[in-house]
Design an enzyme around this catalytic site. Structure first.
Site, PDB file in Angstrom:
ATOM      1  N   GLU A  90       0.822  -1.217   0.000  1.00  0.00           N
ATOM      2  CA  GLU A  90       0.000   0.000   0.000  1.00  0.00           C
ATOM      3  C   GLU A  90       0.853   1.263   0.000  1.00  0.00           C
ATOM      4  OE1 GLU A  90      -2.142  -2.758  -0.426  1.00  0.00           O
ATOM      5  OE2 GLU A  90      -1.289  -3.020   1.573  1.00  0.00           O
ATOM      6  N   ASN A  99      -0.871  -7.624  -4.161  1.00  0.00           N
ATOM      7  CA  ASN A  99      -1.507  -6.735  -5.127  1.00  0.00           C
ATOM      8  C   ASN A  99      -0.498  -5.810  -5.800  1.00  0.00           C
ATOM      9  OD1 ASN A  99      -1.655  -5.587  -2.256  1.00  0.00           O
ATOM     10  ND2 ASN A  99      -1.889  -3.745  -3.486  1.00  0.00           N
ATOM     11  N   ASP A 128      -7.653  -5.108  -5.115  1.00  0.00           N
ATOM     12  CA  ASP A 128      -6.727  -5.420  -4.017  1.00  0.00           C
ATOM     13  C   ASP A 128      -6.876  -6.860  -3.543  1.00  0.00           C
ATOM     14  OD1 ASP A 128      -4.718  -4.957  -2.013  1.00  0.00           O
ATOM     15  OD2 ASP A 128      -6.318  -4.846  -0.537  1.00  0.00           O
TER      16      ASP A 128
END
Length: 598
Positions: A165, A249, A291
């Site tokens: 992230e 991801n 995601d």
């Protein structure tokens, strides 16, 4: 050592990640008499994932940040032999996306291996707790963090990297067990020299990947901040000398900003343990729009599929599909939904002659790419935390079934343009999660899965996601924990609940078993947190909002202004799990169970 069922010497129980124990004192007939025998507090409040190791008369217990490790004396109800608390820069807490979790320590060569939040890999003397060596695997200033358990395989210790992230580029790294020197590092994205691929010999669904396959499905240099992090569980086949793991991801969550398949994010890797060279890969979700990390464990099992014996690999992906592959060749054998409410895809193209072979067919209504930036795509199932996250499943060779802790959660997903700055969040989407509409009202199921056929054998609904790792035993009992804090035991064949006990906090740890002084024990860490429990763990909830959400869910009415009530903090998880505040509170504890009597 893992062949001795009295001990529990690695987080998954064995190299095949089966989480199965041959111990059978505790059976389906007597498990109802189970009772707690002793407990131990870790002194830490955040989410406790992973579980303890047991070697002889010593149990090794870990904690989330600050990553304390305890050696406990099993002959004295867990008296502390030694404790180790590393010194870390607390700023690392701010770049850990989904709680300050740690998934456990590893053992090998007389050492305990701890992978700290700040990416320091430490080797401790198992008898004394003294440092033997340590090495830094990443840079927290770039938001590279460590959350996964180290894995000891042959003469190496393997660790991944967290931080997808934040635009962290995923890698798998092997260090020499003796001195901590770098043995090899294989990246998830980039040129062949860095992904450790041979363009002709490394295959994807039986075909050579071609030159620099980790670059040519990215735009420009995006692969350098492409995600594909590696914070899950790793398995190993000693006959094939291959280690298996999944990548996470692609970065950012906004798919519009990263056209292409984004290889090799969302991918199962099979690497040679000695050299790191990649034998085969399989990308499950090309150009991930939701995601759906692919880091979940690979469970190895020898299965008869279509009348033919197979060296199989079984993987329950966040995307909601349960996969069975040939672990020697990477051939795709089965790909089916393990929650029937999964709706972003109609299924995977299983025709080897099709140009879309192995690809999921995306439903345009739930495509955040098709709907575009600044458009809220609603009703996507599963949510970003997947039909299953890192909480590991178990396999019983006695029943031939896989026991899977799952999430039963959907989401709304709105991508937006975001720019990259090293060390800063690189998400690019607003997400809100909620229980699957029109279902049983809860947010989880615990299921038994037939990986040969790709079908659910039985399913137990749960009020909240089952975020605990499962354990299967030769006694015909399967154990798991719940977010409210219950340790549960069910019949391996039928799923009938046989026992439950409420521990001091929600369970996101993995259930383990061992034998000491002739007696079988069950042990589990409780301590609510993780992504599902981030609202409690990080103090993102208040009682008023939690109560409002819980009452709405009770009435079967998720309010339209849910985002305003509880926010989309915690990468979307806070709102959906707000009701959890009525059932449990923070605090790390180990609870050990046994049957009564000598």
């Amino acid at each position: 050592m893992s062949e001795n069922p009295k001990d529990w010497v690695m987080q998954s129980g064995d190299y095949w990640n089966q989480r199965y124990s041959k111990l059978n004192q505790i059976t389906a007939e007597n498990v109802g008499k189970l009772q707690p025998t002793w407990t131990f507090s870790t002194g830490v409040l955040r989410g406790h994932e992973g579980g303890p190791l047991v070697i002889g008369d010593t149990m090794y217990v870990h904690a989330p940040y600050p990553n304390t490790v305890y050696a406990l004396d099993l002959t004295k109800d867990g008296a502390i032999k030694w404790a180790y608390e590393p010194k870390q820069d607390p700023n690392v807490i701010g770049v850990m996306c989904c709680d300050t979790v740690n998934r456990g320590v590893a053992y090998g060569d007389g050492k305990i291996f701890l992978y700290q939040a700040d990416t320091t890999l430490v080797a401790l003397d198992a008898n004394t707790g003294k440092e033997v060596w340590k090495v830094k695997n990443g840079d927290p200033a770039k938001a590279e963090t460590g959350t996964n358990a180290p894995h000891v395989i042959k003469d190496k210790v393997l660790v991944g990297i967290s931080g997808g992230e934040y635009g962290v580029r995923g890698s798998m790294t092997a260090y020499n067990i003796k001195d901590g020197k770098l043995a090899w590092r294989g990246f998830s994205t980039g040129p062949d020299s860095e992904t450790l691929m041979d363009p002709e010999k490394t295959t994807h669904l039986g075909k050579p990947v071609g030159k620099d396959s980790g670059i040519n499905t990215w735009e420009g240099d995006q692969w350098k901040i492409g995600g594909g992090t590696t914070w899950g569980w790793y398995s190993y086949d000693k006959d094939l000398n291959l280690v298996y793991y999944g990548t996470g991801n692609p970065s950012t969550w906004n798919p519009v900003q990263r056209p292409g398949d984004n290889r090799w994010s969302m991918t199962i890797f099979a690497r040679d343990i000695d050299t790191g060279m990649t034998k085969w890969v399989y990308q499950m979700t090309p150009h991930d729009e939701w995601d759906f990390d692919g880091v979940n464990e690979m469970i190895l099992a020898d299965l008869d599929i279509g009348g033919k014996p197979r060296k199989a690999l079984v993987h329950f992906d966040r995307n909601g599909l349960g996969y069975t592959l040939d672990r020697e060749t990477g051939e795709l054998l089965v790909a089916q939904k393990y929650d029937p409410t999964v709706n972003w895809t109609t299924g995977v193209d299983m025709d080897p002659n099709s140009k879309n072979y192995g690809r999921p067919t995306v439903v345009s209504k739930y495509s955040t790419q098709s709907n575009g930036e600044d458009t809220n795509t609603t009703g996507i199932c599963p949510a970003a935390l997947g039909t299953k996250d890192q909480q590991p499943a178990a396999f019983s060779p006695d029943t031939g079934l896989f026991y899977v802790p799952t999430n039963h959660v959907c989401m709304d997903y709105e991508p937006y343009k975001v720019s990259y700055t090293a060390g800063q969040a690189y998400v690019g989407a607003t997400v809100a999660m909620y229980p699957t509409p029109g279902s049983h009202g809860g947010m989880g199921n615990f299921i038994a899965w037939d990986a040969k056929e790709g079908k659910i054998v039985w399913s137990l609904p749960e009020q909240f996601s089952v975020w605990s790792g499962a354990l299967a035993t030769a006694g015909g009992v399967v154990f798991y924990g719940t977010l409210e804090g219950y340790l549960k035991a069910v019949d391996a064949k039928t799923g009938k609940e046989l026992y439950k006990f409420k521990t001091p906090s929600g369970i996101i740890g993995n259930v383990t078993t061992y034998e000491n002084n002739g007696k079988q024990y069950i042990a589990v860490l409780s301590g609510v947190g993780g992504w599902a429990g981030i609202g409690l763990a990080a103090g993102l909830l208040n009682a008023e909002n939690a109560a409002a959400w819980h009452n709405a869910v009770d009435q079967g009415n998720v309010p339209e202004d849910a985002e305003k009530q509880v926010g989309t903090a915690g990468l979307g998880a806070v709102g959906g799990y707000a009701g959890l505040a009525k059932y449990t509170s923070l605090g790390g504890s180990l609870t050990v169970f046994a049957l009564p009597g000598e």
